[in-house]
Design a protein around this motif. Sequence first.
Motif, PDB file in Angstrom:
ATOM      1  N   VAL A  28     -79.576   9.918  14.338  1.00  9.74           N
ATOM      2  CA  VAL A  28     -78.935   8.898  13.517  1.00  9.74           C
ATOM      3  C   VAL A  28     -79.785   7.629  13.483  1.00  9.74           C
ATOM      4  O   VAL A  28     -79.997   7.022  12.427  1.00  9.74           O
ATOM      5  N   ALA A  29     -80.294   7.232  14.640  1.00 12.10           N
ATOM      6  CA  ALA A  29     -81.134   6.033  14.701  1.00 12.10           C
ATOM      7  C   ALA A  29     -82.376   6.189  13.829  1.00 12.10           C
ATOM      8  O   ALA A  29     -82.787   5.247  13.129  1.00 12.10           O
ATOM      9  N   ALA A  30     -82.966   7.378  13.844  1.00 10.88           N
ATOM     10  CA  ALA A  30     -84.143   7.617  13.004  1.00 10.88           C
ATOM     11  C   ALA A  30     -83.778   7.586  11.521  1.00 10.88           C
ATOM     12  O   ALA A  30     -84.526   7.069  10.689  1.00 10.88           O
ATOM     13  N   GLY A  31     -82.604   8.119  11.191  1.00  8.19           N
ATOM     14  CA  GLY A  31     -82.168   8.149   9.800  1.00  8.19           C
ATOM     15  C   GLY A  31     -81.846   6.779   9.248  1.00  8.19           C
ATOM     16  O   GLY A  31     -81.903   6.571   8.025  1.00  8.19           O
ATOM     17  N   LEU A  32     -81.495   5.828  10.128  1.00  4.64           N
ATOM     18  CA  LEU A  32     -81.163   4.473   9.709  1.00  4.64           C
ATOM     19  C   LEU A  32     -82.229   3.472  10.148  1.00  4.64           C
ATOM     20  O   LEU A  32     -81.940   2.293  10.357  1.00  4.64           O
ATOM     21  N   ARG A  36     -87.997   2.544   7.457  1.00  6.26           N
ATOM     22  CA  ARG A  36     -87.956   3.600   6.443  1.00  6.26           C
ATOM     23  C   ARG A  36     -87.215   3.131   5.196  1.00  6.26           C
ATOM     24  O   ARG A  36     -87.567   3.498   4.089  1.00  6.26           O
ATOM     25  N   TRP A  37     -86.207   2.301   5.393  1.00 10.35           N
ATOM     26  CA  TRP A  37     -85.369   1.809   4.290  1.00 10.35           C
ATOM     27  C   TRP A  37     -85.460   0.291   4.274  1.00 10.35           C
ATOM     28  O   TRP A  37     -84.718  -0.395   4.968  1.00 10.35           O
ATOM     29  N   ASP A 153     -76.472  13.463   4.478  1.00 16.37           N
ATOM     30  CA  ASP A 153     -77.329  13.091   3.360  1.00 16.37           C
ATOM     31  C   ASP A 153     -78.378  12.121   3.894  1.00 16.37           C
ATOM     32  O   ASP A 153     -78.023  11.158   4.585  1.00 16.37           O
ATOM     33  N   PRO A 154     -79.652  12.347   3.595  1.00 15.79           N
ATOM     34  CA  PRO A 154     -80.696  11.490   4.171  1.00 15.79           C
ATOM     35  C   PRO A 154     -80.798  10.106   3.548  1.00 15.79           C
ATOM     36  O   PRO A 154     -81.538   9.267   4.069  1.00 15.79           O
ATOM     37  N   SER A 155     -80.057   9.830   2.474  1.00 18.39           N
ATOM     38  CA  SER A 155     -80.151   8.523   1.821  1.00 18.39           C
ATOM     39  C   SER A 155     -79.292   7.492   2.543  1.00 18.39           C
ATOM     40  O   SER A 155     -78.066   7.622   2.602  1.00 18.39           O
ATOM     41  N   LEU A 180     -78.759  12.382   7.661  1.00 15.60           N
ATOM     42  CA  LEU A 180     -79.594  13.507   8.061  1.00 15.60           C
ATOM     43  C   LEU A 180     -79.751  14.495   6.922  1.00 15.60           C
ATOM     44  O   LEU A 180     -78.945  14.537   5.992  1.00 15.60           O
ATOM     45  N   GLY A 181     -80.775  15.336   7.025  1.00 19.33           N
ATOM     46  CA  GLY A 181     -80.931  16.485   6.158  1.00 19.33           C
ATOM     47  C   GLY A 181     -80.553  17.744   6.904  1.00 19.33           C
ATOM     48  O   GLY A 181     -80.366  17.736   8.137  1.00 19.33           O
ATOM     49  N   ILE A 182     -80.471  18.866   6.200  1.00 16.05           N
ATOM     50  CA  ILE A 182     -80.052  20.103   6.844  1.00 16.05           C
ATOM     51  C   ILE A 182     -81.043  20.549   7.913  1.00 16.05           C
ATOM     52  O   ILE A 182     -80.676  21.208   8.885  1.00 16.05           O
ATOM     53  N   GLU A 183     -82.303  20.134   7.777  1.00 14.43           N
ATOM     54  CA  GLU A 183     -83.295  20.509   8.784  1.00 14.43           C
ATOM     55  C   GLU A 183     -83.020  19.839  10.132  1.00 14.43           C
ATOM     56  O   GLU A 183     -83.590  20.240  11.157  1.00 14.43           O
ATOM     57  N   ASP A 184     -82.152  18.820  10.147  1.00 17.12           N
ATOM     58  CA  ASP A 184     -81.805  18.143  11.393  1.00 17.12           C
ATOM     59  C   ASP A 184     -80.675  18.829  12.147  1.00 17.12           C
ATOM     60  O   ASP A 184     -80.387  18.474  13.296  1.00 17.12           O
TER      61      ASP A 184
END
Length: 325
Positions: A28-32, A36-37, A153-155, A180-184
């Motif tokens: 989660v931390a990586a996704g946010l 990256r954004w 959802d990775p967005s 996240l994406g499904i690969e996660d």
Amino acid sequence: MIDYTQLYAGLQHIPALRPWLPRLPEQVAAGLNPHRWGDLPDWRAALEALPDIEPSSVEFAEKVRAGVAADAPAEQLAELEKQLRRLHPWRKGPWDIFDLTIDTEWRSDWKWDRVLPHIAPLQKRLVLDVGCGNGYHCWRAFGAGARRVVGIDPSAKFVAQFYALKKYLGTDKPVDLLPLGIEDIPPNLRAFDTTFSMGVLYHRRSPMDHLRELRDTLRPGGELVLETLVIDGGPGDCLVPEGRYAKMRNVWFLPSCATLESWLRKCGFREPKTVDVETTGPGEQRRTDWMRFESLADFLDPGSPDRTIEGHPAPKRAVLVAKVP
């Protein structure tokens, strides 16, 4: 505002999902990650500026609604709209928040109405929604009786939109959206009763890999609900656009329904069945005041609306259901 504390606590009580927990906070931390954004601080600021309004009621079954205008003074309702508009564009919906209608690009409720009659009842089921956007169908699944819904959802913008609405729809509700994406998702998790993948398959470079990833999210006997772009044709027919499709760069495979059913069987599903096919029309996908970028009308040949601007067949979407042995 984006707080997964209750989700982590809830997953502790679901044995099939417990193995995912040690990795989840780091994912989660990586996704946010704000690196990256770049706009993430602005989106978080919009969330923090949302007014505190207690809705008199909420609804998820027939539509997604929180409260009525009488629940707050006019100045708070104006501030609410101002902050929600900072999260433009709004793709999936519609949403009714204190009588403020967020008129989204997609009438996602139309899709839900086409899907729901054909799937296993969602009462007390553990549901995963892959590529869920801002989570509209997650709330509808909860309204249909799901015991817990996890959207991915990775967005990060979609995540921000989701938690802006969850503030009013219910922070205590067992509905969450992970960046996240499904690969996660851990391989061979085999945890969910129902997995939705709607509007994702044609964006994947390897459709077979995506179908196998979806299969591995489901417990034995679980159900996949798959919605994707298709073409007319028979077994083996598939369009692979060399350039763009409807101005989208990342469209890879548009199979016929028969081809897609064959792919599902090859990937280990049983009883794949096409339950709905619908040509996307301008009433279902269009530009609105809440989504001011290009939309379907800009993607079609103005002289031949049954073709895309590139000359491909116009968007047609199918819903398929399949079981895991």
